[in-house]
Design an enzyme around this catalytic site. Structure first.
Site, PDB file in Angstrom:
ATOM      1  N   HIS A  19      60.243  32.609  34.831  1.00  0.00           N
ATOM      2  CA  HIS A  19      60.562  31.627  33.277  1.00  0.00           C
ATOM      3  C   HIS A  19      61.731  31.375  33.384  1.00  0.00           C
ATOM      4  O   HIS A  19      62.733  31.167  32.694  1.00  0.00           O
ATOM      5  CB  HIS A  19      59.922  32.760  32.757  1.00  0.00           C
ATOM      6  CG  HIS A  19      59.268  33.027  32.587  1.00  0.00           C
ATOM      7  ND1 HIS A  19      57.571  33.500  31.646  1.00  0.00           N
ATOM      8  CD2 HIS A  19      58.075  32.248  32.379  1.00  0.00           C
ATOM      9  CE1 HIS A  19      56.306  33.508  31.338  1.00  0.00           C
ATOM     10  NE2 HIS A  19      56.569  33.183  32.546  1.00  0.00           N
ATOM     11  N   ASP A  52      50.689  21.112  30.236  1.00  0.00           N
ATOM     12  CA  ASP A  52      50.929  22.416  31.090  1.00  0.00           C
ATOM     13  C   ASP A  52      51.146  22.310  32.941  1.00  0.00           C
ATOM     14  O   ASP A  52      50.389  22.674  33.465  1.00  0.00           O
ATOM     15  CB  ASP A  52      50.587  24.217  31.177  1.00  0.00           C
ATOM     16  CG  ASP A  52      51.673  25.011  31.652  1.00  0.00           C
ATOM     17  OD1 ASP A  52      52.828  25.225  32.117  1.00  0.00           O
ATOM     18  OD2 ASP A  52      51.228  26.638  31.158  1.00  0.00           O
ATOM     19  N   HIS A  93      49.371  29.084  26.131  1.00  0.00           N
ATOM     20  CA  HIS A  93      48.385  30.309  27.126  1.00  0.00           C
ATOM     21  C   HIS A  93      47.436  30.286  25.723  1.00  0.00           C
ATOM     22  O   HIS A  93      48.302  30.885  25.088  1.00  0.00           O
ATOM     23  CB  HIS A  93      49.026  31.457  27.336  1.00  0.00           C
ATOM     24  CG  HIS A  93      50.366  31.812  28.362  1.00  0.00           C
ATOM     25  ND1 HIS A  93      51.617  32.534  28.011  1.00  0.00           N
ATOM     26  CD2 HIS A  93      50.546  30.460  28.791  1.00  0.00           C
ATOM     27  CE1 HIS A  93      52.319  32.074  28.629  1.00  0.00           C
ATOM     28  NE2 HIS A  93      52.061  30.967  29.611  1.00  0.00           N
ATOM     29  N   ASP A 117      72.422  28.828   8.239  1.00  0.00           N
ATOM     30  CA  ASP A 117      71.350  28.223   7.521  1.00  0.00           C
ATOM     31  C   ASP A 117      70.748  27.310   7.670  1.00  0.00           C
ATOM     32  O   ASP A 117      70.268  26.654   7.337  1.00  0.00           O
ATOM     33  CB  ASP A 117      72.499  27.675   6.191  1.00  0.00           C
ATOM     34  CG  ASP A 117      73.702  27.226   7.012  1.00  0.00           C
ATOM     35  OD1 ASP A 117      73.585  26.876   7.902  1.00  0.00           O
ATOM     36  OD2 ASP A 117      73.963  26.517   5.537  1.00  0.00           O
ATOM     37  N   ARG A 132      55.427  26.327  43.136  1.00  0.00           N
ATOM     38  CA  ARG A 132      54.302  26.512  42.240  1.00  0.00           C
ATOM     39  C   ARG A 132      53.711  25.423  41.907  1.00  0.00           C
ATOM     40  O   ARG A 132      55.027  24.353  41.710  1.00  0.00           O
ATOM     41  CB  ARG A 132      54.640  27.255  40.596  1.00  0.00           C
ATOM     42  CG  ARG A 132      53.237  27.377  39.920  1.00  0.00           C
ATOM     43  CD  ARG A 132      53.797  28.054  38.964  1.00  0.00           C
ATOM     44  NE  ARG A 132      54.995  27.333  37.395  1.00  0.00           N
ATOM     45  CZ  ARG A 132      55.732  28.224  37.893  1.00  0.00           C
ATOM     46  NH1 ARG A 132      56.373  29.214  38.476  1.00  0.00           N
ATOM     47  NH2 ARG A 132      56.853  27.939  37.293  1.00  0.00           N
ATOM     48  N   HIS A 149      51.879  36.996  39.451  1.00  0.00           N
ATOM     49  CA  HIS A 149      51.565  36.169  38.008  1.00  0.00           C
ATOM     50  C   HIS A 149      50.402  35.870  38.252  1.00  0.00           C
ATOM     51  O   HIS A 149      49.660  36.081  39.611  1.00  0.00           O
ATOM     52  CB  HIS A 149      52.008  35.129  37.658  1.00  0.00           C
ATOM     53  CG  HIS A 149      52.797  33.453  38.548  1.00  0.00           C
ATOM     54  ND1 HIS A 149      51.523  32.882  38.544  1.00  0.00           N
ATOM     55  CD2 HIS A 149      53.736  33.077  39.589  1.00  0.00           C
ATOM     56  CE1 HIS A 149      51.938  31.581  39.019  1.00  0.00           C
ATOM     57  NE2 HIS A 149      52.925  32.356  39.755  1.00  0.00           N
ATOM     58  N   TYR A 198      56.913  32.561  45.528  1.00  0.00           N
ATOM     59  CA  TYR A 198      58.636  32.816  45.555  1.00  0.00           C
ATOM     60  C   TYR A 198      58.775  33.942  46.195  1.00  0.00           C
ATOM     61  O   TYR A 198      58.309  35.209  46.234  1.00  0.00           O
ATOM     62  CB  TYR A 198      58.626  32.963  43.521  1.00  0.00           C
ATOM     63  CG  TYR A 198      58.265  32.021  43.228  1.00  0.00           C
ATOM     64  CD1 TYR A 198      58.356  31.189  42.101  1.00  0.00           C
ATOM     65  CD2 TYR A 198      56.995  33.253  42.767  1.00  0.00           C
ATOM     66  CE1 TYR A 198      57.424  30.678  41.898  1.00  0.00           C
ATOM     67  CE2 TYR A 198      55.455  32.408  41.416  1.00  0.00           C
ATOM     68  CZ  TYR A 198      55.924  31.212  41.286  1.00  0.00           C
ATOM     69  OH  TYR A 198      55.276  30.392  40.324  1.00  0.00           O
ATOM     70  N   GLU A 209      47.124  27.812  38.810  1.00  0.00           N
ATOM     71  CA  GLU A 209      48.909  27.292  39.390  1.00  0.00           C
ATOM     72  C   GLU A 209      49.327  28.808  40.297  1.00  0.00           C
ATOM     73  O   GLU A 209      50.449  29.313  39.482  1.00  0.00           O
ATOM     74  CB  GLU A 209      50.094  27.609  38.142  1.00  0.00           C
ATOM     75  CG  GLU A 209      49.506  28.654  36.758  1.00  0.00           C
ATOM     76  CD  GLU A 209      49.997  28.006  36.394  1.00  0.00           C
ATOM     77  OE1 GLU A 209      51.292  29.025  35.935  1.00  0.00           O
ATOM     78  OE2 GLU A 209      50.160  29.082  34.615  1.00  0.00           O
ATOM     79  N   HIS A 267      45.547  30.654  33.133  1.00  0.00           N
ATOM     80  CA  HIS A 267      45.020  30.832  31.698  1.00  0.00           C
ATOM     81  C   HIS A 267      44.028  29.425  30.712  1.00  0.00           C
ATOM     82  O   HIS A 267      44.481  28.528  31.152  1.00  0.00           O
ATOM     83  CB  HIS A 267      46.776  31.037  31.025  1.00  0.00           C
ATOM     84  CG  HIS A 267      47.332  29.787  31.265  1.00  0.00           C
ATOM     85  ND1 HIS A 267      47.753  28.816  30.007  1.00  0.00           N
ATOM     86  CD2 HIS A 267      48.752  29.890  32.154  1.00  0.00           C
ATOM     87  CE1 HIS A 267      48.519  28.215  30.508  1.00  0.00           C
ATOM     88  NE2 HIS A 267      49.528  28.763  31.613  1.00  0.00           N
ATOM     89  N   ASP A 299      58.062  23.164  35.638  1.00  0.00           N
ATOM     90  CA  ASP A 299      57.898  23.703  35.092  1.00  0.00           C
ATOM     91  C   ASP A 299      57.421  23.088  33.352  1.00  0.00           C
ATOM     92  O   ASP A 299      58.256  23.028  32.988  1.00  0.00           O
ATOM     93  CB  ASP A 299      57.147  24.216  34.941  1.00  0.00           C
ATOM     94  CG  ASP A 299      55.982  25.389  34.732  1.00  0.00           C
ATOM     95  OD1 ASP A 299      55.092  24.746  33.467  1.00  0.00           O
ATOM     96  OD2 ASP A 299      55.595  26.726  34.444  1.00  0.00           O
ATOM     97  N   GLU A 323      50.877  23.510  39.600  1.00  0.00           N
ATOM     98  CA  GLU A 323      50.555  23.846  38.342  1.00  0.00           C
ATOM     99  C   GLU A 323      49.390  21.644  37.847  1.00  0.00           C
ATOM    100  O   GLU A 323      50.306  21.269  37.131  1.00  0.00           O
ATOM    101  CB  GLU A 323      50.842  24.123  37.240  1.00  0.00           C
ATOM    102  CG  GLU A 323      50.446  24.467  36.334  1.00  0.00           C
ATOM    103  CD  GLU A 323      50.949  25.541  35.261  1.00  0.00           C
ATOM    104  OE1 GLU A 323      52.383  25.539  34.770  1.00  0.00           O
ATOM    105  OE2 GLU A 323      50.854  25.499  33.887  1.00  0.00           O
TER     106      GLU A 323
HETATM  107  N1  GLY Z   1      54.848  27.337  31.863  1.00  0.00           N
HETATM  108  C1  GLY Z   1      53.594  28.226  31.050  1.00  0.00           C
HETATM  109  C2  GLY Z   1      52.965  29.142  32.457  1.00  0.00           C
HETATM  110  O1  GLY Z   1      52.900  27.944  32.896  1.00  0.00           O
HETATM  111  O2  GLY Z   1      52.227  29.678  31.940  1.00  0.00           O
HETATM  112 MN    MN Z   2      51.011  28.028  33.209  1.00  0.00          MN
HETATM  113 MN    MN Z   3      53.596  26.646  33.272  1.00  0.00          MN
END
Ligand code: GLY
Ligand code: MN
Ligand code: MN
Length: 466
Positions: free
Chosen positions: A272, A300, A383, A62, A422, A372, A405, A401, A376, A289, A424
């Site tokens: 992720h 981000d 996103h 709940d 990465r 990837h 990997y 970014e 974005h 990240d 970013e």
């Molecule tokens: N943190 C999600 C991305 O980099 O798109």
């Molecule tokens: Mn991102």
């Molecule tokens: Mn990110």
């Protein structure tokens, strides 16, 4: 007399609940009104737009998750509560000539004592600037002939909502809408129109939004920098995650803009990764990240750092390649560049670099290690909404970014295994150039190693052993 008593009792209860010491930099009602006007300008002739709040979601039995408003509803109204619906009309309606109607949660002293304050119709009028506001329970009886409009514009209809007989919750609002508008299933053309309008508005940030975007990115950078100083091989992923969260809250950020990814070594190779439960980072690379959400606006930012303060030769080689890919993409960040080119450019740099390092021989295989996209849109959604088939325009914000990997058992020399990198950054596009909003957090390996040598306030914190 009894009525008076009840009135004063209710006023008393609501006064006890009045809020103090709130942030003073929320978006203004004029901002939201301006966004509605811009939306209306893009609506086709004789149309109505219908925007619903997001549903609440269960965290445990709940207990609900902290509510997160539908970014489109927030953008257009500033209303952050559940169980609401907004109607926007292209043309003035009725004798009152209204062009918008907002249905909100009714005030209720008992419910507010349990689950928090409600703005109600009065707050929606005084604080959000609406002139035609009703309680949600009045939506069913609201006189509107949807069939007279040439177009009804609405987004994807939320699913998995608990069935309820309460006339004022989202389920009932949606049912009423479907009945009134004669809609049995979602209309893709309508969803596309809603998406096109909101894409074209939200992809360009207004000056008010830029203030909040700068703030959310800045405080996220401060958090990244503090972790760079604080981290060591004995720290856990969760603890590093917690330092980010603490610093976000210190600066007033309400929450993180997505589930933080704080992964050491092999965990950094999971795009992720979200468990963040390794108890010891050890002498590995730590990929973080993590970004804050401030008054709805997302940062981000990703930084990848050596937990012991020094990159190994292999880590440095991969890091440097990702860094170069970013630098090459930055060179084309300006108005006019096709958005797809950002991805393309980063792919070329990484493919060439991986070949030089002997990790791949065919450039097509670069996608094994860089699976990837590069960029974005960023804003209310991490996103964010925007047209990816278009070109960069002034005051768009996109991430850059690239990443590499190399999980264990990859088909390359094992000296590369478990390296995940990465980097970013959040990039504001300008006419002839760009501004890196996240430049405050170092990206150069030499600068990261230098910062890691500094002491952090968090190094002095002592807690009882349990
Ligand atoms: N943190 C999600 C991305 O980099 O798109
Ligand atoms: Mn991102
Ligand atoms: Mn990110």
């Amino acid at each position: 007399m009894k009525r008076f008593l009840l009135f004063f009792l209710l006023i008393g209860i609501f006064q006890v609940h009045s809020q103090k010491n709130l942030p003073t930099d929320y978006l203004s009602k004029e901002f939201h009104k301006g966004r509605r006007e811009a939306f209306r300008a893009l609506m086709p002739a004789n149309s109505v737009a219908v925007v619903f709040s997001y549903p609440e979601r269960i965290f445990s039995k709940d207990i609900n998750y902290n509510y997160h408003a539908n970014p489109d509803m927030y953008y257009l109204t500033g209303y952050k509560e559940p169980d609401a619906v907004l109607l926007l009309f292209k043309d003035p309606q009725g004798t009152e000539k209204y062009t918008e109607v907002l249905f909100v949660r009714e005030r209720n002293a008992t419910r507010e004592m349990w689950t928090g304050r409600r703005l109600g119709t009065e707050g929606a009028t005084t604080k959000l600037g609406f002139t035609t506001v009703y309680n949600g329970k009045d939506f069913n009886d609201f006189k509107i002939d949807f069939k007279k409009f040439d177009k009804i514009i609405y987004d994807k209809i939320p699913t998995n909502i608990s069935v309820s007989n309460n006339a004022d919750n989202l389920y009932s609002l949606l049912q009423s809408f479907k009945t009134k508008a004669g809609i049995s299933e979602e209309n893709q053309a309508s969803v596309d129109l809603f998406t096109n309008i909101t894409n074209s508005l939200r992809e360009i940030k207004t000056p008010e939004e830029l203030v909040l975007m700068r703030k959310t990115v800045k405080l996220s950078c401060i958090a990244h920098n503090e972790v760079m100083k604080a981290v060591g091989p004995d720290m856990s992923e969760n603890e590093a995650d917690g330092i980010h969260a603490y610093i976000h809250r210190h600066y007033g950020s309400e929450e993180e803009s997505y589930p933080p990814i704080v992964g050491a070594g092999a965990n950094g190779c999971i795009l992720h990764y979200g468990e963040n439960n390794s108890t010891k980072i050890d002498n590995q690379l730590l990929l973080m990240d993590v970004g804050s959400e401030y008054h709805g606006y997302s940062a981000d930012v990703t930084r990848t750092i050596p937990a012991n303060g020094k990159f190994t030769e292999e880590q440095k080689a991969i890091y440097q390649l990702v860094y170069e890919a970013q630098e090459e993409v930055f060179k084309i960040c300006k108005e006019g560049t096709p958005i797809q080119d950002l991805n393309q450019r980063s792919r070329e740099v990484i493919a060439n670099g991986l070949i030089k390092l002997g990790i791949i021989t065919d450039p097509k295989d670069a996608k094994i290690y860089y699976p990837h996209g590069c960029s974005h849109f960023l804003g209310l959604d991490v996103h964010d909404k925007g047209d990816y088939s278009g070109i960069l325009k002034e005051n768009m914000i996109l991430t850059v970014e690239p990443g590499i990997y190399i999980p264990e058992n990859s088909k390359c020399d094992k000296k590369w295994w478990n390296i995940g990198v990465r980097i970013e950054d959040d990039i504001l596009m300008k006419k002839d150039s760009y501004e890196n909003l996240s430049a405050e957090s170092p990206r150069k390996w030499e600068e990261i190693e230098a910062l890691a040598k500094q002491k952090s306030t968090f190094n002095d914190m002592k807690f009882p052993k349990i």
